[in-house]
Design a protein around this motif. Structure first.
Motif, PDB file in Angstrom:
ATOM      1  N   ARG A 244      -8.718  28.323  -6.365  1.00  0.00           N
ATOM      2  CA  ARG A 244      -7.655  28.886  -5.652  1.00  0.00           C
ATOM      3  C   ARG A 244      -6.979  27.509  -5.178  1.00  0.00           C
ATOM      4  O   ARG A 244      -5.623  27.441  -5.022  1.00  0.00           O
ATOM      5  N   VAL A 245      -7.520  26.574  -4.449  1.00  0.00           N
ATOM      6  CA  VAL A 245      -7.010  25.449  -3.802  1.00  0.00           C
ATOM      7  C   VAL A 245      -6.480  24.704  -4.751  1.00  0.00           C
ATOM      8  O   VAL A 245      -5.347  23.744  -4.312  1.00  0.00           O
ATOM      9  N   PHE A 246      -6.972  24.347  -6.081  1.00  0.00           N
ATOM     10  CA  PHE A 246      -6.411  23.668  -6.979  1.00  0.00           C
ATOM     11  C   PHE A 246      -4.981  24.116  -7.189  1.00  0.00           C
ATOM     12  O   PHE A 246      -3.998  23.337  -7.540  1.00  0.00           O
ATOM     13  N   ALA A 247      -4.826  25.415  -7.534  1.00  0.00           N
ATOM     14  CA  ALA A 247      -3.720  26.295  -8.064  1.00  0.00           C
ATOM     15  C   ALA A 247      -2.592  25.822  -6.845  1.00  0.00           C
ATOM     16  O   ALA A 247      -1.327  25.592  -7.063  1.00  0.00           O
ATOM     17  N   ALA A 248      -3.158  26.096  -5.514  1.00  0.00           N
ATOM     18  CA  ALA A 248      -2.343  25.898  -4.312  1.00  0.00           C
ATOM     19  C   ALA A 248      -1.665  24.773  -4.404  1.00  0.00           C
ATOM     20  O   ALA A 248      -0.327  24.572  -3.973  1.00  0.00           O
ATOM     21  N   GLN A 249      -2.429  23.854  -4.444  1.00  0.00           N
ATOM     22  CA  GLN A 249      -1.688  22.359  -4.362  1.00  0.00           C
ATOM     23  C   GLN A 249      -0.888  22.047  -5.469  1.00  0.00           C
ATOM     24  O   GLN A 249      -0.059  21.285  -5.260  1.00  0.00           O
TER      25      GLN A 249
ATOM     26  N   VAL B 191      -3.288  22.359   6.838  1.00  0.00           N
ATOM     27  CA  VAL B 191      -3.331  21.357   5.817  1.00  0.00           C
ATOM     28  C   VAL B 191      -2.271  21.481   4.848  1.00  0.00           C
ATOM     29  O   VAL B 191      -1.655  20.385   4.516  1.00  0.00           O
ATOM     30  N   ALA B 192      -2.075  22.579   4.143  1.00  0.00           N
ATOM     31  CA  ALA B 192      -0.681  22.704   3.510  1.00  0.00           C
ATOM     32  C   ALA B 192       0.698  22.038   4.038  1.00  0.00           C
ATOM     33  O   ALA B 192       1.226  21.573   3.319  1.00  0.00           O
ATOM     34  N   ASN B 193       0.739  22.475   5.185  1.00  0.00           N
ATOM     35  CA  ASN B 193       1.903  22.000   5.851  1.00  0.00           C
ATOM     36  C   ASN B 193       2.106  20.709   6.178  1.00  0.00           C
ATOM     37  O   ASN B 193       3.020  19.968   6.153  1.00  0.00           O
ATOM     38  N   THR B 194       0.823  19.915   6.426  1.00  0.00           N
ATOM     39  CA  THR B 194       0.871  18.497   6.468  1.00  0.00           C
ATOM     40  C   THR B 194       1.176  17.903   5.401  1.00  0.00           C
ATOM     41  O   THR B 194       1.873  16.975   5.295  1.00  0.00           O
ATOM     42  N   ILE B 195       0.591  18.318   4.034  1.00  0.00           N
ATOM     43  CA  ILE B 195       1.210  17.654   2.859  1.00  0.00           C
ATOM     44  C   ILE B 195       2.430  17.880   2.658  1.00  0.00           C
ATOM     45  O   ILE B 195       3.136  17.149   2.172  1.00  0.00           O
ATOM     46  N   ARG B 196       2.874  19.240   2.931  1.00  0.00           N
ATOM     47  CA  ARG B 196       4.143  19.333   2.388  1.00  0.00           C
ATOM     48  C   ARG B 196       5.243  18.536   3.303  1.00  0.00           C
ATOM     49  O   ARG B 196       6.195  18.007   2.924  1.00  0.00           O
ATOM     50  N   GLY B 197       4.915  18.388   4.697  1.00  0.00           N
ATOM     51  CA  GLY B 197       5.825  17.532   5.531  1.00  0.00           C
ATOM     52  C   GLY B 197       5.819  16.090   5.176  1.00  0.00           C
ATOM     53  O   GLY B 197       6.703  15.457   5.621  1.00  0.00           O
TER      54      GLY B 197
ATOM     55  N   ILE C 224       0.828  -1.278  -0.059  1.00  0.00           N
ATOM     56  CA  ILE C 224      -0.182   0.131  -0.078  1.00  0.00           C
ATOM     57  C   ILE C 224       0.760   1.245   0.257  1.00  0.00           C
ATOM     58  O   ILE C 224       1.774   1.349   0.716  1.00  0.00           O
ATOM     59  N   TRP C 225       0.392   2.039  -0.982  1.00  0.00           N
ATOM     60  CA  TRP C 225       1.267   3.583  -0.822  1.00  0.00           C
ATOM     61  C   TRP C 225       0.061   4.483  -0.829  1.00  0.00           C
ATOM     62  O   TRP C 225      -1.094   3.901  -1.116  1.00  0.00           O
ATOM     63  N   GLY C 226       0.240   5.619  -0.563  1.00  0.00           N
ATOM     64  CA  GLY C 226      -0.789   6.753  -0.565  1.00  0.00           C
ATOM     65  C   GLY C 226      -0.552   8.088  -1.145  1.00  0.00           C
ATOM     66  O   GLY C 226       0.830   8.220  -1.661  1.00  0.00           O
ATOM     67  N   THR C 227      -1.731   8.979  -1.129  1.00  0.00           N
ATOM     68  CA  THR C 227      -1.300  10.241  -1.382  1.00  0.00           C
ATOM     69  C   THR C 227      -1.732  11.173  -0.365  1.00  0.00           C
ATOM     70  O   THR C 227      -2.384  10.856   0.564  1.00  0.00           O
ATOM     71  N   GLN C 228      -1.439  12.511  -0.555  1.00  0.00           N
ATOM     72  CA  GLN C 228      -1.944  13.516   0.457  1.00  0.00           C
ATOM     73  C   GLN C 228      -2.512  14.681  -0.314  1.00  0.00           C
ATOM     74  O   GLN C 228      -1.728  15.230  -1.369  1.00  0.00           O
ATOM     75  N   GLY C 229      -3.737  15.144  -0.442  1.00  0.00           N
ATOM     76  CA  GLY C 229      -4.250  16.293  -0.995  1.00  0.00           C
ATOM     77  C   GLY C 229      -5.711  16.310  -0.575  1.00  0.00           C
ATOM     78  O   GLY C 229      -6.161  15.643   0.100  1.00  0.00           O
ATOM     79  N   ILE C 230      -6.140  17.486  -1.060  1.00  0.00           N
ATOM     80  CA  ILE C 230      -7.784  18.026  -0.699  1.00  0.00           C
ATOM     81  C   ILE C 230      -8.475  17.724  -1.886  1.00  0.00           C
ATOM     82  O   ILE C 230      -8.321  18.737  -3.215  1.00  0.00           O
TER      83      ILE C 230
ATOM     84  N   VAL D  58       3.356   9.014  -2.757  1.00  0.00           N
ATOM     85  CA  VAL D  58       3.706   9.016  -4.289  1.00  0.00           C
ATOM     86  C   VAL D  58       3.000  10.269  -4.975  1.00  0.00           C
ATOM     87  O   VAL D  58       3.280  10.412  -6.212  1.00  0.00           O
ATOM     88  N   ALA D  59       2.072  10.934  -4.463  1.00  0.00           N
ATOM     89  CA  ALA D  59       1.453  11.970  -5.297  1.00  0.00           C
ATOM     90  C   ALA D  59       1.059  12.931  -4.418  1.00  0.00           C
ATOM     91  O   ALA D  59       0.686  12.805  -3.202  1.00  0.00           O
ATOM     92  N   VAL D  60       0.406  14.274  -5.023  1.00  0.00           N
ATOM     93  CA  VAL D  60      -0.395  15.224  -4.300  1.00  0.00           C
ATOM     94  C   VAL D  60      -1.943  14.950  -5.076  1.00  0.00           C
ATOM     95  O   VAL D  60      -1.781  15.193  -6.134  1.00  0.00           O
ATOM     96  N   GLY D  61      -2.593  14.796  -4.351  1.00  0.00           N
ATOM     97  CA  GLY D  61      -4.056  14.358  -4.815  1.00  0.00           C
ATOM     98  C   GLY D  61      -4.886  13.902  -3.765  1.00  0.00           C
ATOM     99  O   GLY D  61      -4.343  13.432  -2.626  1.00  0.00           O
ATOM    100  N   GLU D  62      -6.167  13.801  -3.986  1.00  0.00           N
ATOM    101  CA  GLU D  62      -6.856  14.074  -5.260  1.00  0.00           C
ATOM    102  C   GLU D  62      -7.126  15.555  -5.312  1.00  0.00           C
ATOM    103  O   GLU D  62      -8.077  15.796  -4.251  1.00  0.00           O
TER     104      GLU D  62
END
Length: 272
Positions: free
Chosen positions: A122-127, A87-93, A69-75, A101-105
Motif C-alpha cells: 500500500r505504501v509503495f503504491a501511495a508513494q 509524512v506524505a504531506n512532508t514529501i509533497r511539500g 549534495i542533493w537528496g530524496t524524500q521517501g519511506i 531530486v526523487a521520491v525514495g527510497e
C-alpha cells in the motif's frame, strides 16, 4: 586483508555521480572528511537518500550543507508502517525543492519483512502516486519481492514521466528485463565486486549502457578491496572499474555513459 595490500582509489578523467548513499549516518566531522575525500577522487555530485519519517528532515538539511549534495524524500519498506498523511504531506511539500531530486527510497522487502507485506504494498503504491503527482523519478528498493514489485510498478509505470532507478539491483533477469523495457535505470554498487555475485554481474552484462547508474549505498556494501571498512562515496571508482570490466568497455567510456544517465535521471536541467 592488510592495509598494505589495498590499492589506492583510482582517479579518472570523467567526473562521477554517486546516485545512492546515506550521508545522514555521519557526524559533522565525518561528513566533512568524506566530502573532501570524495571530491579528491572526482565525485562531483552526491545523492543522499531518505528512508524513514525520522530522517526526512536530516536528509533535507544535508542538501543545504554543501553545493554537491542533493537528496530524496521517501519511506523505505522497512519503515512502511510509519507512513501517514503527515509524512506524505512532508514529501509533497518538498517535492518542488530544487535540491530534492526523487521520491525514495521506496519499494518492497520480503527478505527481512520488517513491515507487514500488505502495508508495504500500500505504501509503495501511495508513494509511486506521489511521484506521478510531483513529476519526480523514484528510487526503488526491492528484495525477494520480484512479482509484487513488477505488478505494482506496472500499475504506475506509464504515468511516471521520469521513471526512476531500481537501486542495488540483486533481483532476477526477469524483473530486470521488465524494468528496462519500462524505461527504468538499474543501479549497481559494491556487490558487483563480491566473489559470489555472479548473478548480479549477469544482470550488469545484460543491462544496456544507457540504462545503468552507479552507487555505493554507503555505509553498506563496501567494494573489494576495502571490504571490512565502512563504505563511502569515495569508493565509487572501484564499482566503476568492475562494472566496466563486466561490460567489456574502457572505464572512461563507462563513466561518460553513466554520468549522462545520472544527469538525465536526477539532473535533467544540467543537460539542457
Amino acid at each position: 586483508m592488510s592495509t598494505s595490500k589495498r590499492r589506492d582509489i583510482p582517479i579518472y578523467a570523467t567526473p562521477l555521480i554517486e546516485t545512492h548513499c546515506h550521508l545522514d549516518y555521519l557526524d559533522q566531522e565525518q561528513l566533512a572528511q568524506t566530502l573532501a575525500r570524495a571530491r579528491e577522487v572526482g565525485i562531483e555530485r552526491i545523492v543522499t537518500i531518505a528512508v524513514s519519517a525520522a530522517n526526512l528532515d536530516r536528509v533535507f538539511a544535508l542538501t543545504r550543507a554543501a553545493e554537491d549534495i542533493w537528496g530524496t524524500q521517501g519511506i523505505h519498506p522497512h519503515e512502511a508502517e510509519s507512513y501517514n498523511n503527515n509524512v506524505a504531506n512532508t514529501i509533497r511539500g518538498r517535492g518542488s525543492d530544487p535540491r530534492i531530486v526523487a521520491v525514495g527510497e521506496i519499494g518492497l522487502d520480503y527478505f527481512y519483512d520488517h513491515a507487514d507485506r500488505a502495508v508495504q504494498r500500500r505504501v509503495f503504491a501511495a508513494q509511486l502516486a506521489l511521484a506521478v503527482e510531483l513529476n519526480l523519478p523514484v528510487v526503488i528498493h526491492t528484495r525477494e519481492a520480484d512479482d509484487d514489485t513488477r505488478a505494482i510498478l506496472g500499475e504506475f509505470s506509464r504515468d511516471l514521466g521520469r521513471k526512476g532507478v531500481i537501486h542495488s539491483f540483486t533481483s532476477g533477469l526477469a524483473l530486470a528485463e521488465f524494468c528496462l523495457d519500462e524505461g527504468f535505470m538499474l543501479g549497481f554498487n559494491g556487490i558487483t565486486t563480491f566473489n559470489r555475485a555472479d548473478n548480479v554481474r549477469e544482470v550488469v552484462a545484460a543491462t544496456p549502457l544507457d540504462q545503468l547508474v552507479l552507487e555505493t549505498d554507503s555505509p553498506y556494501l563496501t567494494p573489494v578491496p576495502y571490504r571490512g571498512r565502512p563504505n563511502a562515496p569515495f569508493y565509487l571508482p572501484f564499482v566503476a572499474e568492475r562494472v566496466a570490466e563486466v561490460k567489456q568497455v574502457p572505464v572512461e567510456d563507462l563513466l561518460r555513459a553513466v554520468r549522462h544517465n545520472s544527469l538525465a535521471l536526477f539532473f535533467p536541467a544540467a543537460l539542457s
